[in-house]
Design an enzyme around this catalytic site. Structure first.
Site, PDB file in Angstrom:
ATOM      1  CD1 TRP A  67      -2.357  -2.147   1.610  1.00 29.33           C
ATOM      2  CD2 TRP A  67      -3.030  -1.019  -0.206  1.00 29.33           C
ATOM      3  NE1 TRP A  67      -3.402  -2.838   1.035  1.00 29.33           N
ATOM      4  CE2 TRP A  67      -3.828  -2.176  -0.075  1.00 29.33           C
ATOM      5  CE3 TRP A  67      -3.261  -0.162  -1.280  1.00 29.33           C
ATOM      6  CZ2 TRP A  67      -4.857  -2.488  -0.983  1.00 29.33           C
ATOM      7  CZ3 TRP A  67      -4.283  -0.476  -2.182  1.00 29.33           C
ATOM      8  CH2 TRP A  67      -5.066  -1.622  -2.022  1.00 29.33           C
TER       9      TRP A  67
ATOM     10  CG  ASP B 168      -3.588   4.116   3.780  1.00 28.43           C
ATOM     11  OD1 ASP B 168      -4.706   3.948   4.319  1.00 28.43           O
ATOM     12  OD2 ASP B 168      -3.206   3.479   2.781  1.00 28.43           O
TER      13      ASP B 168
ATOM     14  CE  LYS C  39      -9.020  -2.941   3.333  1.00 27.51           C
ATOM     15  NZ  LYS C  39      -8.209  -2.019   2.555  1.00 27.51           N
TER      16      LYS C  39
END
Ligand SMILES: *Cc1c(COP(=O)(O)O)cnc(C)c1O
Length: 360
Positions: free
Chosen positions: A102, A172, A196
């Protein structure tokens, strides 16, 4: 109806109580004779739902009025572009720390808008840990420092918050937000895709220190412009109303569980149980250095890779879903977000024990 144990990395399990409440309110929200999906985003019911969601989130995370809270669209990936567009100002440079896939995607997107200084990377150790801050090489010209507190694919989590002085710290938090208490005041910007720990995919939460607003690149798309969206309470365009409603139900559920301190305690125990079993098993292994093991995403392998497919298939038959590792790294992975309880973790450990006894 039997609900499975869902270990998906995202879109992930939602609390059953939240889904049941959404079902009960689906056709007729609070006696109004219509669904939340059918409400005007400017009407008082939907505005009230959005305001309550924001207030509950602020209470859970301890977000002061120095910060704007935005509910936007496009997931965390849209924010990979929004971060440089909103924060660079006249600077042409930003610092990024690379701890996995990511981070890599955030860096690639930022490179479209500025020069990226990779201040540190754990790529040389195959992303199995977090580079100590003592080896970071930050640029004095950087407008901000971006990092990924929890790498969802590698299962690597910082156990600490970087110290970056006056430089805005951008995080993030897609796969770790709301899993334990944090000190929001340490951050310039926190963003998190919802699927999530928050709600349905597509929604993204942005928490931005107000003093960082007011300097968007003039080419910033309106929907990604934090300053414009903050002025319009995230309703410059039509926001994802039903997703905001569901996120609000999740926030209420978290408050009912005792808030983030209580949630963090449960999450710590879940992670300890699963890593404890993996380490003791002599059959399964987790590659991540102990201090950087994620509480939310637990990758694991078996010595004989030919056993991976049977593991995943047999687990599915036993009602344990989505245990395959990310397509890029293989192996297995159990994501144990807030809505995945200790009962699910215990069921997984029981299955792993049984599988190891039969195949070991
Ligand atoms: C899932 C995830 C993303 C991407 O979210 P999208 O909704 O697909 O944009 C970004 N960063 C992290 C850490 C993630 O876990």
């Amino acid at each position: 109806m039997t609900r499975v144990f869902n270990f998906c990395a995202g879109p992930a399990a939602l609390p059953e109580a939240v889904l049941a409440r959404a079902r009960d309110e689906l056709l007729d929200w609070h006696g109004r004779g219509l669904s939340v999906m059918e409400m005007s985003h400017r009407g008082k019911d939907m505005v009230g739902i959005a305001e309550k969601a924001e207030a509950d989130l602020r209470e859970l995370l301890g977000v002061s009025d120095d910060y704007a809270v935005l509910f936007l669209q496009g997931g965390a990936t849209a924010q990979f572009a929004a971060v440089p567009l909103n924060l660079l100002g006249t600077a042409g440079k930003a610092d990024y720390v690379n701890t996995g896939q990511w981070s890599v995607k955030a860096i690639a997107e930022a490179q479209k808008y500025c020069e990226v200084n990779v201040a540190a990377s754990s790529e040389a150790t195959r992303f199995t840990g977090v580079p100590a801050q003592s080896v970071w090489q930050r640029s004095p010209a950087a407008a901000y420092l971006h990092y990924t507190p929890n790498e969802t694919i590698g299962g690597v989590e910082y156990g600490w918050v970087p110290e970056v002085g006056a430089t805005p710290l951008v995080a993030d938090m897609s796969s770790t937000i709301l899993s334990r208490p944090i000190d929001v005041n340490r951050f310039g910007v926190i963003y998190a895709g919802a699927q999530k720990n928050i709600g349905p995919a597509g929604l993204v939460l942005v928490i931005v220190r107000r003093e960082l607003l007011g300097r968007p690149d003039p080419r910033t798309p309106a929907v990604l412009d934090w300053t414009l969206q903050a002025k319009n309470a995230s309703m410059y365009n039509t926001p994802p109303t039903y997703s905001i409603y569901l996120a609000g139900l999740v926030f209420q559920w978290l408050k009912d569980q005792g808030g983030l301190a209580a949630m963090g305690e449960v999450n710590r125990r879940k992670a300890e149980a699963l890593y404890g079993y993996i380490d003791a098993s002599g059959f399964y292994a987790n590659p991540v250095e102990k201090a950087s093991r994620s509480w939310m995403n637990v990758p694991f392998t078996v010595a004989d890779a030919a056993l991976e497919k049977p593991f995943v298939a047999e687990a599915e038959k036993a009602g344990l879903l989505y245990l395959e590792g990310h397509r890029s790294v293989g192996g297995m992975r159990a994501s144990i977000y807030n809505a995945v309880g200790m009962d699910a973790v215990n069921a997984l450990i029981d299955f792993m024990k049984d599988f190891a006894a039969r195949k070991g």
